[in-house]
Design a protein around this motif. Structure first.
Motif, PDB file in Angstrom:
ATOM      1  N   ASP A  56      39.508  23.052  43.135  1.00 35.71           N
ATOM      2  CA  ASP A  56      39.961  24.212  42.376  1.00 35.71           C
ATOM      3  C   ASP A  56      41.360  24.612  42.794  1.00 35.71           C
ATOM      4  O   ASP A  56      41.688  24.567  43.975  1.00 35.71           O
ATOM      5  N   ALA A  61      42.285  34.156  42.168  1.00 35.96           N
ATOM      6  CA  ALA A  61      41.849  34.859  40.956  1.00 35.96           C
ATOM      7  C   ALA A  61      40.369  34.598  40.690  1.00 35.96           C
ATOM      8  O   ALA A  61      39.629  35.506  40.307  1.00 35.96           O
ATOM      9  N   ASP A  65      37.122  37.535  40.605  1.00 33.37           N
ATOM     10  CA  ASP A  65      36.183  37.560  39.493  1.00 33.37           C
ATOM     11  C   ASP A  65      34.751  37.426  40.009  1.00 33.37           C
ATOM     12  O   ASP A  65      33.846  38.172  39.589  1.00 33.37           O
ATOM     13  N   THR A  70      37.315  42.178  39.234  1.00 32.51           N
ATOM     14  CA  THR A  70      38.365  41.742  38.316  1.00 32.51           C
ATOM     15  C   THR A  70      39.392  42.846  38.087  1.00 32.51           C
ATOM     16  O   THR A  70      39.011  43.982  37.833  1.00 32.51           O
ATOM     17  N   GLY A  71      40.648  42.484  38.177  1.00 31.19           N
ATOM     18  CA  GLY A  71      41.724  43.454  37.978  1.00 31.19           C
ATOM     19  C   GLY A  71      42.561  43.604  39.234  1.00 31.19           C
ATOM     20  O   GLY A  71      43.788  43.699  39.166  1.00 31.19           O
TER      21      GLY A  71
ATOM     22  N   ARG B 129      36.128  26.740  35.834  1.00 29.46           N
ATOM     23  CA  ARG B 129      35.420  25.455  35.931  1.00 29.46           C
ATOM     24  C   ARG B 129      34.584  25.133  34.703  1.00 29.46           C
ATOM     25  O   ARG B 129      34.571  24.014  34.214  1.00 29.46           O
ATOM     26  N   ASP B 236      42.553  38.978  36.173  1.00 30.15           N
ATOM     27  CA  ASP B 236      41.616  39.110  35.057  1.00 30.15           C
ATOM     28  C   ASP B 236      40.513  38.079  35.250  1.00 30.15           C
ATOM     29  O   ASP B 236      40.553  37.314  36.217  1.00 30.15           O
ATOM     30  N   THR B 237      39.553  38.050  34.360  1.00 33.59           N
ATOM     31  CA  THR B 237      38.453  37.090  34.498  1.00 33.59           C
ATOM     32  C   THR B 237      38.992  35.661  34.524  1.00 33.59           C
ATOM     33  O   THR B 237      39.990  35.350  33.881  1.00 33.59           O
ATOM     34  N   ALA B 238      38.295  34.793  35.298  1.00 31.61           N
ATOM     35  CA  ALA B 238      38.686  33.386  35.353  1.00 31.61           C
ATOM     36  C   ALA B 238      38.493  32.742  33.983  1.00 31.61           C
ATOM     37  O   ALA B 238      39.346  31.991  33.508  1.00 31.61           O
ATOM     38  N   ALA B 239      37.394  33.042  33.329  1.00 36.30           N
ATOM     39  CA  ALA B 239      37.086  32.443  32.030  1.00 36.30           C
ATOM     40  C   ALA B 239      37.741  33.239  30.910  1.00 36.30           C
ATOM     41  O   ALA B 239      37.565  34.457  30.822  1.00 36.30           O
ATOM     42  N   LEU B 367      45.690  31.187  33.351  1.00 32.54           N
ATOM     43  CA  LEU B 367      45.772  31.652  31.957  1.00 32.54           C
ATOM     44  C   LEU B 367      45.804  33.178  31.957  1.00 32.54           C
ATOM     45  O   LEU B 367      44.913  33.837  31.428  1.00 32.54           O
ATOM     46  N   ASN B 369      45.480  35.249  34.532  1.00 36.72           N
ATOM     47  CA  ASN B 369      44.527  35.950  35.387  1.00 36.72           C
ATOM     48  C   ASN B 369      45.022  36.211  36.807  1.00 36.72           C
ATOM     49  O   ASN B 369      44.249  36.619  37.665  1.00 36.72           O
TER      50      ASN B 369
END
Lengths: 497, 497
Positions: A56, A61, A65, A70-71, B129, B236-239, B367, B369
């Motif tokens: 990874d 980040a 999460d 998150t944030g 992932r 922010d969220t990974a996804a 992206l 995040n």
């Protein structure tokens, strides 16, 4: 602004089925719970090589999460095998700046799922490129340091073996008392001697194991019973052969000087320490570099029981990376977590130290070229602070501690072949991916005074080689090769001509 | 403690024969020379993925050795593609804490020596992932965001194409004037249309190139003409599928709010900005997320010339990562170097902005995040500071800037298959190592309101798919697969039964 510790957390170290982020989340939630916090201003994440160990990137980040936070700002910090301490340092400055109130420092590594040769190869990427080409590994470099230490301080091979065994036995004994430790079994000298040779003279029991694990700490500007008193961080040459000494680490000495200066303390003020023992001898050298004992005398303190759990200056009460385990990114922070447990008196009746008001952690990055020293202290500890002392690390004199004096060496030009002196050597059995075992490796000093790494394809027994003896030095396929200067080798040389 | 900038340095971006550490040393020596320093207290090194791009770990220590500064503390910092800004932030706190006087921030990446598919695979490791398994790349995700933006703000495919082309044309035009830029040629709409499709609707000219390069900056507590006014950092969220919006980045909005609060400024105070344009549309979205323009109106400002070099609010005077190039670790710091050149009036007669007293840089990690926003300001700029304003980022209200309001979404449970709505899609031509081109990918919203990534092995033309239409959603070999709900597909489904 002063920085305090309001919470810590650890996973049990060892082989884990959990993902890296799950282990880190487990450590983080203990820390947050202790600090009674739901959120922090930022996360500083220490992972050494998440790219190659788990595939990874952008892990800081991903982690925030996973934590459900998150944030929040999240930064990955890395200083090789001292990464956990490096992340702590970055978090410390964020809080010390006054811009952050609460910061979560989180460190971990997942390593046990890969084949050992692959892990060895990944860990070897921290070694200078030109030396890495020879197939040299961290244990091989540590082995050559051990050989050199024995020669410099007149220790026979048997005596060196005994000292190394004593470090392993002491740390395993301490590890037995640590619920977070990977190994919780006592070992005997016989066990030590039976353990396989990794890189002569270092055995399996001289090396920290491959481990999964995570540790966490909350730093805050709000006063708590535990304060960060000093941090020092220093580097050294990437190549071991460019160093002035093979028996001490300049980077530990310089980092210690900075930490003592910031804390306005001297080595004798420290009551206990976690000292980086990825290899047994490194603990001995560490206690000398930190100014606790004179150069070449650290092993005597061990023999006298001074560094034992009930000694005057206990070293590695946690069991060290030898017994607690060594998830490379996590270890530097795990040391500090142990210090917090001791300072709080929460280490458990058997492991708890009697004097635990001030403790020090020393963490080694790479082969001692990115090291950190951190001092934590109980705020109720009585001491007289010098008024108006500078914060810019001036004024502290290492002259009172000759073992800590740092020497410098200029960068060398490529040395010629010919005849040289074999400075130190090892026979490496656990080779990295792509190399054939065993590998005989050494450092050779040329007539011009330059030191080069060299291999020896012929001699595969420690008995055939002697430090301090003349060897021939040639270049073969881009690598230096050394050979004994025997009558036979001279004859072979002459026949080839 | 306030933090100032006393020196900057850059290599020319592009394809370089130099090693990464050599490029970084070149940038560092310019910075040190400008600051008239031989040593600093510490180095903060930003490299995104030195492990996989060049095969080294322990890079922070290697670098200090290369610079001839052996001994100095050296820390590697990483926040994915915003790494350069992340390293700057860590260095900022070190100086702001009062523990460091002079700090070198150094950022770089070496990428051009690897095959594109390998580079694409390495860069894709920054993606969640579960989404990465589909072979999705950064350009593919950006393409789906572009499609969604067009749909949300009623832009026809031709209109979207025109807007994206305008970003590329503007940034290439600016890059022509930047001696450090990788591309110094104007492009026309025709050139843009001729460039190959990377991931529909994004073409090669919509994507930042693969680049080698390094940038450097000296931070100091001694006043200089340029000051760091504000820094904000958010995640922010990974996804991507877990986000509340596909057409803006919460992490930019939150980072901007923090930076404006620390600087006690509002968006309209900013005179020019470097905005992360790894993909053309990201520049448009960035100018909205930063509060410069309303949501869905950033493209109008571009059309009106407001963001042009001679407009009211120039964006990416350097040429942006589109034309300056995008060595992933270096870009976040290179943006700040450009701001310093502009603030000093040293950008050259053609590129120099008329109003350059305060500038902002926004950098995207992954992206969107792990994003950072940094504001630099001339110290001679006249402004009235609020007295006694808090440093803990309270009190600033984003309510005046509706485009900046951040919404949150709870983490979803695994969604069922069945029928869903195609939210957005792309056809990816430049696939990562191990995948076959082209790949049709999309985000599908289920009846339960969850969004999943899904692939489509049948439809390989954008004309066959429509956003907002119903699709069938199945699970095949662990991956979601979507298909059009045509009579034929229903029939096929029925025959199979």
């Amino acid at each position: 602004m002063d920085v305090y510790i309001s919470g810590v957390g650890m996973t049990k170290f060892g082989r884990s089925k959990d993902s890296l982020e799950k282990m880190m989340a487990e450590a983080a939630s203990s820390g947050l719970e202790e600090a009674q916090l739901k959120r922090v201003d930022a996360i500083y994440t220490g992972v050494m090589n998440v790219e190659e160990f788990v595939g990874d990137s952008n892990f800081a980040a991903l982690l925030v999460d996973t934590l459900g936070l998150t944030g929040i700002a999240s930064t990955r910090v890395e200083t090789a095998s001292s990464t956990g301490a490096g992340a702590f340092e970055a978090g410390f400055y964020a809080v010390a700046s006054g811009h952050m109130k609460h910061v979560l420092v989180l460190a971990g590594e997942k390593m046990t799922h890969l084949p050992t040769a692959k892990t060895t190869r990944i860990l070897s990427e921290a070694i200078d490129r030109s030396e890495r080409r020879y197939g040299v590994t961290m244990p091989a470099l540590a082995a050559m340091i051990a050989q050199k230490y024995a020669r410099e301080f007149n220790l026979s091979p048997l005596k060196l073996e005994d000292i190394l065994a004593q470090v392993a036995i002491k740390n395993h004994s301490n590890g037995c008392l640590n619920p977070y430790a990977q190994f919780r079994k006592m070992i005997t000298k016989e066990d030590y001697l039976k353990s396989q040779m990794v890189s002569y003279p270092l055995r399996l029991y001289d090396c920290a194991p491959i481990t999964d694990g995570a540790s966490a700490m909350i730093l805050t500007s709000e006063p708590t019973p535990i304060k960060v008193s000093g941090i020092g961080h220093a580097t050294d040459t990437a190549a071991a052969r460019h160093r002035t000494s093979f028996t001490s680490f300049n980077s530990t000495k310089e980092a210690a000087q900075k930490a003592y200066t910031m804390a306005q303390l001297k080595p004798s003020d420290i009551q206990f320490a976690e000292v980086h023992d990825a290899f047994t001898l490194f603990e001995i050298i560490g206690t000398e570099d930190l100014g606790f004992f004179s150069a070449g005398e650290g092993w005597k303190a061990l023999e006298e029981g001074i560094t034992h759990l009930r000694g005057r200056l206990p070293i590695n009460p946690s069991g060290g990376s030898k017994a607690r385990g060594h998830p490379v990114g996590a270890s530097g922070l795990a040391q500090l977590v142990e210090i917090v447990y001791q300072l709080r008196g929460e280490a458990g009746t058997e492991r708890q130290l009697e004097r635990a008001e001030i403790g020090l952690a020393q963490s080694i990055g790479g082969l001692g070229n990115n090291n950190l020293v951190t001092i934590l202290e109980r705020t109720d500890r009585k001491r007289i602070l010098k008024v108006g002392a500078t914060r810019f690390q001036e004024g502290w004199s290492p002259e009172d501690h000759p073992a800590m004096s740092v020497s410098k060496k200029s960068s060398p030009s490529p040395p010629p072949t010919g005849v040289g002196i074999l400075e130190t050597f090892t026979i490496l059995y656990a080779v990295p991916e792509g190399f054939r075992s065993p590998l005989t490796l050494g450092f050779v000093k040329t007539k011009e005074g330059e030191v080069v790494m060299a291999c020896n394809p012929d001699d595969r027994s420690p008995k055939e080689l002697k430090m301090g003896k003349k060897v021939s030095l040639k270049m073969r396929e881009g690598l230096y090769v050394f050979e004994k200067l025997t009558l036979w080798s001279r004859l072979k040389h002459w026949i080839k001509k």
